[in-house]
Enzyme design. Structure first.
Site, PDB file in Angstrom:
ATOM      1  N   GLU A 198       3.553  -4.680 -16.741  1.00  0.00           N
ATOM      2  CA  GLU A 198       2.320  -5.284 -17.249  1.00  0.00           C
ATOM      3  C   GLU A 198       2.260  -6.774 -16.891  1.00  0.00           C
ATOM      4  O   GLU A 198       1.191  -7.339 -16.734  1.00  0.00           O
ATOM      5  CB  GLU A 198       2.186  -5.077 -18.769  1.00  0.00           C
ATOM      6  CG  GLU A 198       0.758  -5.303 -19.249  1.00  0.00           C
ATOM      7  CD  GLU A 198       0.523  -4.909 -20.702  1.00  0.00           C
ATOM      8  OE1 GLU A 198       1.152  -5.510 -21.584  1.00  0.00           O
ATOM      9  OE2 GLU A 198      -0.302  -4.015 -20.956  1.00  0.00           O
ATOM     10  N   LYS A 227     -10.405   0.724 -21.538  1.00  0.00           N
ATOM     11  CA  LYS A 227     -10.752   0.785 -22.973  1.00  0.00           C
ATOM     12  C   LYS A 227     -12.261   0.913 -23.134  1.00  0.00           C
ATOM     13  O   LYS A 227     -12.741   1.668 -23.976  1.00  0.00           O
ATOM     14  CB  LYS A 227     -10.275  -0.487 -23.683  1.00  0.00           C
ATOM     15  CG  LYS A 227      -8.775  -0.659 -23.716  1.00  0.00           C
ATOM     16  CD  LYS A 227      -8.411  -1.946 -24.449  1.00  0.00           C
ATOM     17  CE  LYS A 227      -6.951  -2.279 -24.273  1.00  0.00           C
ATOM     18  NZ  LYS A 227      -6.606  -3.599 -24.770  1.00  0.00           N
ATOM     19  N   HIS A 250      22.170  14.074 -15.408  1.00  0.00           N
ATOM     20  CA  HIS A 250      21.921  15.515 -15.390  1.00  0.00           C
ATOM     21  C   HIS A 250      20.453  15.830 -15.137  1.00  0.00           C
ATOM     22  O   HIS A 250      20.015  16.960 -15.351  1.00  0.00           O
ATOM     23  CB  HIS A 250      22.356  16.125 -16.724  1.00  0.00           C
ATOM     24  CG  HIS A 250      23.796  15.840 -17.034  1.00  0.00           C
ATOM     25  ND1 HIS A 250      24.822  16.537 -16.436  1.00  0.00           N
ATOM     26  CD2 HIS A 250      24.371  14.906 -17.815  1.00  0.00           C
ATOM     27  CE1 HIS A 250      25.982  16.050 -16.886  1.00  0.00           C
ATOM     28  NE2 HIS A 250      25.726  15.061 -17.711  1.00  0.00           N
TER      29      HIS A 250
HETATM   30  O1  LIG Z   1      -1.033  -6.206 -30.437  1.00  0.00           O
HETATM   31  P1  LIG Z   1      -2.331  -5.666 -29.965  1.00  0.00           P
HETATM   32  O2  LIG Z   1      -3.401  -6.724 -29.889  1.00  0.00           O
HETATM   33  O3  LIG Z   1      -2.775  -4.499 -30.800  1.00  0.00           O
HETATM   34  O4  LIG Z   1      -2.148  -5.152 -28.509  1.00  0.00           O
HETATM   35  C1  LIG Z   1      -1.312  -4.083 -28.184  1.00  0.00           C
HETATM   36  C2  LIG Z   1      -1.196  -3.891 -26.689  1.00  0.00           C
HETATM   37  O5  LIG Z   1      -2.427  -3.459 -26.179  1.00  0.00           O
HETATM   38  C3  LIG Z   1      -2.982  -3.990 -25.010  1.00  0.00           C
HETATM   39  O6  LIG Z   1      -3.835  -3.046 -24.420  1.00  0.00           O
HETATM   40  C4  LIG Z   1      -2.072  -4.597 -23.996  1.00  0.00           C
HETATM   41  O7  LIG Z   1      -2.019  -3.903 -22.797  1.00  0.00           O
HETATM   42  C5  LIG Z   1      -0.679  -4.869 -24.498  1.00  0.00           C
HETATM   43  O8  LIG Z   1      -0.170  -5.990 -23.831  1.00  0.00           O
HETATM   44  C6  LIG Z   1      -0.635  -5.104 -25.985  1.00  0.00           C
HETATM   45  O9  LIG Z   1       0.687  -5.349 -26.383  1.00  0.00           O
END
Ligand SMILES: O=P(O)(O)OC[C@H]1O[C@H](O)[C@H](O)[C@@H](O)[C@@H]1O
Length: 555
Positions: A366, A521, A397
């Site tokens: 990432e 998302k 294995h």
């Molecule tokens: O801690 P949050 O704001 O819920 O984010 C949780 C995660 O989601 C995101 O999509 C990122 O890709 C991550 O880098 C992050 O750690």
């Protein structure tokens, strides 16, 4: 195969010169087998290993020598790595696409430091949140944190995902048998997956009156976490009733978004703060590490921070020749960019580190899975390789066949503690367990040796049919820790963090953003509306998506 189809044209003469010299080194070494390198130089290990604190890095099984390393060092110098390290250890917004600093290192600066605050109030706010977290840990450990019906909290569930899950999960598993927690049996569980799989299992086993949830989300907008948190809330409400008291007794929130925690109903006393200058995948050192502190206590948590701080100081001050994170970075650059090796396996020979591969997959991929430079140009070199891994003895294995006889070149990180079970000498089963640890160590060393040397590792096997042959020449590094403790684990994780940063400097990319995860998302939100028959897509969907939705709806 020589990876240098073309020397990257970065517009910087010194950098270009360094890449050109590396191309010559790669050409010089491309046909030299690791077995030859070892037989040509009996002192190879001595030349190619480094120790600092509890950690030893053996890179003698990498396909390079001191001359190639020197050129890698010149590349780091040409890319101003030293200056960049100083910029990291400041409040400068080096996360340029989000205009934020990346001060995760500040989270592990001890309270009595002589270091200067990078910006007013950074160190003091870190300490005040640690103190608040310490207070919660004590209350829970002492049985003073009560559920709504007055019963003692026996189980804590961390609800989070990505950086708000993997770090705390990996470290609490790794330190699960730490002596610090012997007297404090507390169930610590993790629920991350958006489909509710883990949570559904947990809710079957746990009792609402004894369960405390940590809603852990830097942004407090991640749907995976919010859906899981909502399911947990409804589960509690069904047996205990709702209201402020329920929230006060059964939820802690950790986030940088105070208003969003308020809106969701986290009681102000139960809110722990993190800051926008902590990246999610670098956040286990903050209050996102609460499950770790619950597992090993605040003394242990402070040792974890101290180990990382030791590595911070080392990264900042050691010349690259002895600098563990810089050497790890340079070896990675050599493999990826000079030898065209684009796969890396993480192989811990200690079952407690079972979550380390997943943690490092996020940290490395990432951070450095990028193809646009800080200046907005397309990169001209490969960046982060594909990482994956598994507990080494189990992977032997499963996928080691490919490492030994497949067609892909893979670089491996072998990781093991030298000592284990030694503190439990009074236990009747400890002798057997010590033997099991020796067995794991023997396998760790044997596998890296066989991968490097091929059949030369076992002379006297005679002529082998082709299907039994071991070509060797698979490079690897071995990281040995004195033992797996909060301190040594902290140092090792920080070494990987800084490795990633040093590589990002050489590749010219920003390791602290993750824009590549955003659009998925948005599209998912739109798709959800279609699946629920609540909305029409803004654009016509492709035939595959339509066909799959039809199948789902027809069930
Ligand atoms: O801690 P949050 O704001 O819920 O984010 C949780 C995660 O989601 C995101 O999509 C990122 O890709 C991550 O880098 C992050 O750690």
């Amino acid at each position: 195969m020589n990876a240098f189809k073309a020397i990257p044209d970065t517009g910087n003469a010194a950098i270009q010169q360094a890449w050109a010299e590396l191309a010559d080194e790669a050409k010089r070494l491309q046909d030299t087998h690791l077995a030859e390198m070892f037989s040509a130089d009996p002192e190879r290990f001595k030349r190619l290993n480094v120790k600092h604190g509890p950690m030893l890095l053996d890179y003698s099984k990498q396909r390079l020598d001191n001359s190639a390393l020197a050129k890698l060092g010149s590349l780091a110098d040409a890319c101003d790595l030293k200056e960049w390290i100083e910029r990291l250890f400041s409040a400068e917004p080096i996360n340029c696409t989000e205009n934020r600093a990346a001060m995760h290192w500040a989270l592990r600066v001890p309270a009595d430091t002589a270091l200067q605050d990078p910006a007013p109030g950074v160190f003091s706010s870190v300490q005040s949140q640690l103190e608040k977290m310490g207070g919660m840990v004590r209350k829970i450990h002492n049985g003073q944190w009560r559920g709504m019906t007055g019963e003692v909290i026996t189980d804590v569930v961390n609800i989070g995902v990505g950086g708000s899950d993997l770090g705390p999960l990996m470290v609490s598993r790794a330190l699960n048998d730490s002596t610090l927690i012997r007297d404090k049996p507390l169930g610590i569980h993790f629920a991350s997956s958006m489909d509710g799989s883990q949570l559904a299992q947990l809710l079957k086993l746990l009792k609402p009156q004894n369960t405390l949830f940590i809603v852990s989300s830097k942004s407090f907008t991640t749907v995976d976490t919010l859906y899981n948190a909502n399911t947990a809330k409804v589960w509690l409400e069904r047996s205990l009733g709702g209201g402020d008291e329920l929230m006060h007794c059964h939820f802690i929130g950790v986030s940088s978004a105070q208003q969003k925690m308020n809106d969701w109903g986290i009681h102000p006393e139960n809110q722990l703060q993190i800051w926008d200058w902590v990246g999610g995948r670098y956040s286990l050192w903050s209050c996102i590490g609460l499950p770790v502190a619950l597992r090993i206590g605040m003394i242990g948590f402070n040792q974890l921070l101290a180990g990382a701080h030791l590595m911070d100081n080392h990264f900042r001050s050691a010349p690259w020749q002895n600098n563990i994170p810089v050497l790890m970075a340079l070896i990675g650059i050599w493999n990826t960019n000079c030898l065209n090796i684009n796969a890396q396996a993480i192989l811990p020979y200690d079952g407690r580190l079972e979550k380390l591969p997943a943690y490092l997959e996020q940290l490395e991929m990432e951070s450095n899975g990028k193809s646009v430079t800080r200046d907005g140009q397309m990169v001209q070199t490969h960046t982060c390789p594909v990482l994956w891994g598994e507990v080494g003895p189990n992977a032997q294995h499963a996928f080691y066949q490919l490492l030994h006889q497949g067609t892909e070149v893979v670089t491996c990180d072998f990781i093991a503690p030298a000592l284990r079970y030694h503190e439990a000498m009074h236990n009747s089963d400890s002798e057997e367990l010590v033997r099991q640890h020796e067995l794991a160590l023997a396998n760790c060393l044997a596998q890296s040796r066989l991968l490097a040397l091929g059949e030369d590792a076992l002379k006297g096997e005679g002529e082998l049919p082709d299907y039994k042959r071991y070509r060797g020449n698979q490079p690897s590094s071995t990281i040995l820790l004195k033992e797996l403790s909060p301190f040594s684990l902290g140092a090792m994780i920080a070494a990987y963090e800084h490795k990633v940063f040093a590589q990002s400097v050489i590749w010219g990319i920003n390791p602290f953003d993750q824009w590549g995860v955003e659009m998925g998302k948005k599209i998912a939100t739109e798709t959800l509306g279609v699946i629920r028959n609540e909305a029409k897509p803004e654009y016509p969907l492709d035939s595959s998506t339509n066909g799959l939705i039809d199948f789902i709806k027809n069930q």
